[in-house]
Design a protein around this motif. Structure first.
Motif, PDB file in Angstrom:
ATOM      1  N   TYR A 119     -19.413  44.579  -1.412  1.00 26.51           N
ATOM      2  CA  TYR A 119     -18.883  45.877  -1.851  1.00 26.51           C
ATOM      3  C   TYR A 119     -18.324  45.782  -3.262  1.00 26.51           C
ATOM      4  CZ  TYR A 119     -15.773  49.960  -1.935  1.00 26.51           C
ATOM      5  OH  TYR A 119     -15.124  51.128  -2.283  1.00 26.51           O
ATOM      6  N   MET A 120     -17.576  44.709  -3.546  1.00 26.51           N
ATOM      7  CA  MET A 120     -17.006  44.535  -4.884  1.00 26.51           C
ATOM      8  C   MET A 120     -18.089  44.292  -5.927  1.00 26.51           C
ATOM      9  SD  MET A 120     -13.413  42.436  -4.375  1.00 26.51           S
ATOM     10  CE  MET A 120     -14.000  41.201  -3.214  1.00 26.51           C
ATOM     11  N   VAL A 121     -19.138  43.567  -5.566  1.00 19.67           N
ATOM     12  CA  VAL A 121     -20.257  43.343  -6.488  1.00 19.67           C
ATOM     13  C   VAL A 121     -20.922  44.665  -6.850  1.00 19.67           C
ATOM     14  CG1 VAL A 121     -22.558  42.346  -6.705  1.00 19.67           C
ATOM     15  CG2 VAL A 121     -20.691  40.958  -5.798  1.00 19.67           C
ATOM     16  N   ILE A 122     -21.103  45.534  -5.867  1.00 16.50           N
ATOM     17  CA  ILE A 122     -21.713  46.849  -6.111  1.00 16.50           C
ATOM     18  C   ILE A 122     -20.837  47.679  -7.054  1.00 16.50           C
ATOM     19  CG2 ILE A 122     -22.360  49.043  -5.035  1.00 16.50           C
ATOM     20  CD1 ILE A 122     -23.156  47.437  -2.538  1.00 16.50           C
ATOM     21  N   ILE A 123     -19.515  47.665  -6.816  1.00 13.21           N
ATOM     22  CA  ILE A 123     -18.600  48.425  -7.670  1.00 13.21           C
ATOM     23  C   ILE A 123     -18.629  47.898  -9.102  1.00 13.21           C
ATOM     24  CG2 ILE A 123     -16.164  48.934  -8.117  1.00 13.21           C
ATOM     25  CD1 ILE A 123     -15.744  49.088  -5.125  1.00 13.21           C
ATOM     26  N   LEU A 124     -18.612  46.583  -9.258  1.00 12.47           N
ATOM     27  CA  LEU A 124     -18.655  45.992 -10.601  1.00 12.47           C
ATOM     28  C   LEU A 124     -19.970  46.306 -11.301  1.00 12.47           C
ATOM     29  CD1 LEU A 124     -17.051  42.472  -9.996  1.00 12.47           C
ATOM     30  CD2 LEU A 124     -16.015  44.450 -11.082  1.00 12.47           C
ATOM     31  N   PHE A 125     -21.065  46.293 -10.548  1.00 11.35           N
ATOM     32  CA  PHE A 125     -22.377  46.592 -11.128  1.00 11.35           C
ATOM     33  C   PHE A 125     -22.432  48.040 -11.610  1.00 11.35           C
ATOM     34  CE2 PHE A 125     -26.815  48.027 -10.582  1.00 11.35           C
ATOM     35  CZ  PHE A 125     -27.418  47.178 -11.515  1.00 11.35           C
ATOM     36  N   HIS A 149     -19.839  49.906 -12.414  1.00 12.56           N
ATOM     37  CA  HIS A 149     -18.935  50.021 -13.550  1.00 12.56           C
ATOM     38  C   HIS A 149     -19.573  49.476 -14.824  1.00 12.56           C
ATOM     39  CE1 HIS A 149     -15.138  50.221 -15.685  1.00 12.56           C
ATOM     40  NE2 HIS A 149     -15.290  48.966 -16.067  1.00 12.56           N
ATOM     41  N   GLN A 150     -20.328  48.406 -14.689  1.00 14.58           N
ATOM     42  CA  GLN A 150     -21.013  47.820 -15.845  1.00 14.58           C
ATOM     43  C   GLN A 150     -22.052  48.789 -16.407  1.00 14.58           C
ATOM     44  OE1 GLN A 150     -20.062  44.839 -16.817  1.00 14.58           O
ATOM     45  NE2 GLN A 150     -21.572  44.193 -18.325  1.00 14.58           N
ATOM     46  N   ARG A 151     -22.777  49.431 -15.539  1.00  9.98           N
ATOM     47  CA  ARG A 151     -23.799  50.395 -15.988  1.00  9.98           C
ATOM     48  C   ARG A 151     -23.164  51.595 -16.683  1.00  9.98           C
ATOM     49  NH1 ARG A 151     -27.970  51.885 -11.341  1.00  9.98           N
ATOM     50  NH2 ARG A 151     -28.694  53.152 -13.093  1.00  9.98           N
ATOM     51  N   HIS A 184     -19.995  52.020 -24.517  1.00  7.69           N
ATOM     52  CA  HIS A 184     -19.642  50.991 -25.487  1.00  7.69           C
ATOM     53  C   HIS A 184     -20.776  49.999 -25.639  1.00  7.69           C
ATOM     54  CE1 HIS A 184     -15.479  52.395 -25.299  1.00  7.69           C
ATOM     55  NE2 HIS A 184     -15.595  52.367 -23.980  1.00  7.69           N
ATOM     56  N   SER A 185     -20.712  49.303 -26.732  1.00 11.16           N
ATOM     57  CA  SER A 185     -21.630  48.190 -26.929  1.00 11.16           C
ATOM     58  C   SER A 185     -21.148  47.020 -26.094  1.00 11.16           C
ATOM     59  CB  SER A 185     -21.668  47.777 -28.410  1.00 11.16           C
ATOM     60  OG  SER A 185     -22.394  46.586 -28.565  1.00 11.16           O
ATOM     61  N   ILE A 186     -22.059  46.275 -25.506  1.00 13.44           N
ATOM     62  CA  ILE A 186     -21.703  45.150 -24.643  1.00 13.44           C
ATOM     63  C   ILE A 186     -20.839  44.148 -25.400  1.00 13.44           C
ATOM     64  CG2 ILE A 186     -22.586  43.219 -23.322  1.00 13.44           C
ATOM     65  CD1 ILE A 186     -23.522  45.490 -21.893  1.00 13.44           C
ATOM     66  N   SER A 187     -21.147  43.923 -26.656  1.00 15.77           N
ATOM     67  CA  SER A 187     -20.425  42.915 -27.430  1.00 15.77           C
ATOM     68  C   SER A 187     -18.976  43.297 -27.689  1.00 15.77           C
ATOM     69  CB  SER A 187     -21.129  42.667 -28.769  1.00 15.77           C
ATOM     70  OG  SER A 187     -21.215  43.880 -29.504  1.00 15.77           O
ATOM     71  N   HIS A 188     -18.654  44.604 -27.576  1.00 17.63           N
ATOM     72  CA  HIS A 188     -17.302  45.048 -27.862  1.00 17.63           C
ATOM     73  C   HIS A 188     -16.539  45.445 -26.598  1.00 17.63           C
ATOM     74  CE1 HIS A 188     -19.339  45.651 -31.782  1.00 17.63           C
ATOM     75  NE2 HIS A 188     -18.154  45.299 -32.277  1.00 17.63           N
ATOM     76  N   MET A 189     -17.143  45.223 -25.465  1.00 14.06           N
ATOM     77  CA  MET A 189     -16.494  45.586 -24.211  1.00 14.06           C
ATOM     78  C   MET A 189     -15.418  44.583 -23.857  1.00 14.06           C
ATOM     79  SD  MET A 189     -19.657  46.806 -21.850  1.00 14.06           S
ATOM     80  CE  MET A 189     -18.704  46.519 -20.373  1.00 14.06           C
ATOM     81  N   ARG A 190     -14.232  45.073 -23.456  1.00 11.09           N
ATOM     82  CA  ARG A 190     -13.154  44.209 -23.008  1.00 11.09           C
ATOM     83  C   ARG A 190     -13.150  44.167 -21.487  1.00 11.09           C
ATOM     84  NH1 ARG A 190      -7.468  45.559 -25.446  1.00 11.09           N
ATOM     85  NH2 ARG A 190      -7.062  43.723 -24.161  1.00 11.09           N
ATOM     86  N   VAL A 191     -12.932  42.979 -20.956  1.00 15.59           N
ATOM     87  CA  VAL A 191     -12.881  42.823 -19.507  1.00 15.59           C
ATOM     88  C   VAL A 191     -11.484  43.189 -19.026  1.00 15.59           C
ATOM     89  CG1 VAL A 191     -13.158  41.220 -17.590  1.00 15.59           C
ATOM     90  CG2 VAL A 191     -14.604  40.986 -19.622  1.00 15.59           C
TER      91      VAL A 191
END
Length: 302
Positions: free
Chosen positions: A197-203, A205-207, A213-220
């Motif tokens: 479930y957490m993997v799905i949520i993170l995926f 959110h990533q999309r 934002h640009s991937i290179s400028h994304m903050r975790v």
């Protein structure tokens, strides 16, 4: 064999020191700063890991009992009972940690979102239930284990330095094994479900972030970093736990527990409590910042 024992001693010392540092940090956060509900779980899990190290080998608690001149039967029952209870608490609290993190990061539109504001209240009930179950379930071991007497006897199986299991009736052994397996399978199933479930949520959110934002400028975010850490630890825990369980199950079924098997099992049982604090310390910015502040205080720039 001596090399394996030296590695085991090093692992034990490293694990205790790392968990003591982590326990100090969480205690400080809970008492002084604002803390998250997940911090209470991590603090308790760290304490359990320390107890697992103190009771999981032929040192530490055993040496203390030696110095107090307790009888071998008391040493056996004390160390074996505490180690079994801590082992059960470890899988239960790890499962609870996974569930609470899944609730924490769940979207507002999900069914789990309504539980977010009641996490602390539910956590107290969960702690009481988990501790009560494991303390009562582990009490049966007190009646079945006893002091190891003679290596030539075939009706007992040595499980620690002082302790042995007598040849139990098949019904009793099957009952204990069934309850243990059911508990472990259920909890591991919950952990894997919440992890997926957490993997799905993170995926998702990533999309969504890719469009903004640009991937290179994304903050975790701290929540995402904590979720990734818990996912990593859950996967590692499941692997180590079931390797340990297979070794224990095979040994009991074959009624064979030689020193090599004991040493390998101790190493497997100690792997997760050793890795967990190291991963948490390296991934939690609060701990890293605290260590930096302590370093700057001890080594001021001239």
């Amino acid at each position: 064999m001596s090399l394996i024992k030296n590695i085991l001693y090093f692992q034990t010392v490293l694990g205790i020191l790392a968990n003591m540092c982590l326990l100090f940090f969480y205690t400080f956060i809970i008492l002084v700063h604002r803390f998250k509900p997940i911090d209470l779980i991590s603090c308790q899990l760290t304490f359990i890991h320390i107890m697992m190290f103190l009771t999981g080998g032929d040192l530490w608690l055993s040496e203390v009992l030696d110095s107090l001149n307790f009888e071998n039967d008391f040493k056996c029952k004390t160390t074996f009972y505490i180690s079994r209870v801590m082992r059960g608490l470890s899988i239960c609290i790890t499962c609870l940690q996974s569930v609470f993190q899944a609730v924490t990061i769940s979207p507002r539109t999900s069914l789990l979102a309504k539980f977010k504001h009641k996490l602390k209240k539910y956590m107290i009930y969960a702690f009481l239930l988990i501790w009560s179950f494991n303390l009562s379930f582990g009490s049966n071991r007190i009646f079945f284990v006893g002091a190891f007497t003679n290596t030539s006897e075939t009706n007992q199986m040595k499980v620690t330095k002082y302790c042995s299991l007598p040849h139990m009736k098949y019904i009793i052994r099957a009952l204990i094994l069934t309850v243990t397996v059911f508990r472990d399978v259920f909890l591991v199933g919950v952990m894997l479900t919440t992890s997926a479930y957490m993997v799905i949520i993170l995926f998702r959110h990533q999309r969504q972030c890719k469009h903004l934002h640009s991937i290179s400028h994304m903050r975790v975010s701290p929540e995402k970093r904590a979720t990734q850490t818990i996912l990593l630890l859950v996967v590692f825990f499941v692997v180590m736990y079931w390797v340990d369980f297979i070794i224990s199950f095979t040994s009991v079924q074959l009624w064979m527990y030689d020193p090599v098997i004991l040493t390998v099992q101790k190493f497997m049982m100690s792997a997760y409590p050793t890795i967990t604090p190291l991963v948490q310390i390296s991934s939690d910015n609060r701990i890293i910042n605290m260590l930096k502040n302590l370093w700057s205080m001890c080594h001021p720039i001239s």
